[in-house]
Design a protein around this motif. Sequence first.
Motif, PDB file in Angstrom:
ATOM      1  N   SER A   1      52.415  -0.662  92.162  1.00 40.68           N
ATOM      2  CA  SER A   1      53.530  -1.426  92.734  1.00 40.68           C
ATOM      3  C   SER A   1      53.439  -1.384  94.248  1.00 40.68           C
ATOM      4  CB  SER A   1      54.853  -0.831  92.266  1.00 40.68           C
ATOM      5  OG  SER A   1      55.925  -1.532  92.849  1.00 40.68           O
ATOM      6  N   GLY A   2      53.662  -2.527  94.867  1.00 44.08           N
ATOM      7  CA  GLY A   2      53.605  -2.612  96.323  1.00 44.08           C
ATOM      8  C   GLY A   2      52.215  -2.841  96.859  1.00 44.08           C
ATOM      9  N   THR A   3      51.250  -2.995  95.952  1.00 47.40           N
ATOM     10  CA  THR A   3      49.870  -3.271  96.340  1.00 47.40           C
ATOM     11  C   THR A   3      49.481  -4.626  95.770  1.00 47.40           C
ATOM     12  OG1 THR A   3      49.345  -0.924  96.287  1.00 47.40           O
ATOM     13  CG2 THR A   3      47.484  -2.432  96.212  1.00 47.40           C
ATOM     14  N   ALA A   4      48.664  -5.342  96.515  1.00 50.61           N
ATOM     15  CA  ALA A   4      48.161  -6.629  96.048  1.00 50.61           C
ATOM     16  C   ALA A   4      46.713  -6.773  96.493  1.00 50.61           C
ATOM     17  CB  ALA A   4      48.994  -7.781  96.601  1.00 50.61           C
ATOM     18  N   VAL A   5      46.000  -7.640  95.813  1.00 55.51           N
ATOM     19  CA  VAL A   5      44.623  -7.942  96.177  1.00 55.51           C
ATOM     20  C   VAL A   5      44.500  -9.454  96.285  1.00 55.51           C
ATOM     21  CG1 VAL A   5      42.192  -7.754  95.513  1.00 55.51           C
ATOM     22  CG2 VAL A   5      43.779  -5.894  94.959  1.00 55.51           C
ATOM     23  N   LEU A   6      43.935  -9.908  97.392  1.00 53.45           N
ATOM     24  CA  LEU A   6      43.620 -11.315  97.565  1.00 53.45           C
ATOM     25  C   LEU A   6      42.118 -11.443  97.421  1.00 53.45           C
ATOM     26  CD1 LEU A   6      46.295 -10.852  99.414  1.00 53.45           C
ATOM     27  CD2 LEU A   6      45.780 -13.171 100.106  1.00 53.45           C
ATOM     28  N   VAL A   7      41.686 -12.212  96.434  1.00 53.26           N
ATOM     29  CA  VAL A   7      40.263 -12.402  96.164  1.00 53.26           C
ATOM     30  C   VAL A   7      39.895 -13.803  96.627  1.00 53.26           C
ATOM     31  CG1 VAL A   7      38.459 -12.416  94.398  1.00 53.26           C
ATOM     32  CG2 VAL A   7      40.451 -10.909  94.131  1.00 53.26           C
TER      33      VAL A   7
END
Length: 159
Positions: free
Chosen positions: A56-62
Amino acid sequence: MDRCLVCGSAAEPTDRFCASCGASLSLANEPTGVIPLPESEASSDELTSGLEDIASGTAVLVVHKGPMEGVRFTVDSHVNNPVTIGRSTDSTIFLDDVTVSRQHAKLSFSDGQWTLEDAGSLNGTYVNRDRVALHVLSDRDELQVGKYRFVFVTSAGKS
């Protein structure tokens, strides 16, 4: 002497960005880093494989289409909130291309959700091919900043 994880060019240990391709020289295990994937004609599902258990609170942009295809930008809201996206070397996610404004957009995390806000960019910011000023993001949304298209992967909204 260090090497860029994206293009392999030589870099000084004090450099923040690659002089050749503009990629962040942060280590992949730091809160904001670049993790290269093998170059291929991979689908967005292949590019985002292994990202099922994001905290939670983390994201990844690929990067799904455009320069640096396959590169993953990991952002942690506890470290960088908001996350800035732009052509400025001060940006959290630095995209070195004239189609990207210096301060193009920002990602913010609040109340368990990520939002994307255009920062007055010339070419606009898009989510799922619609131009947006402010948008609440969902897992697997497609973001476009300049000629970069990203798949947004997050735990928000997953059960």
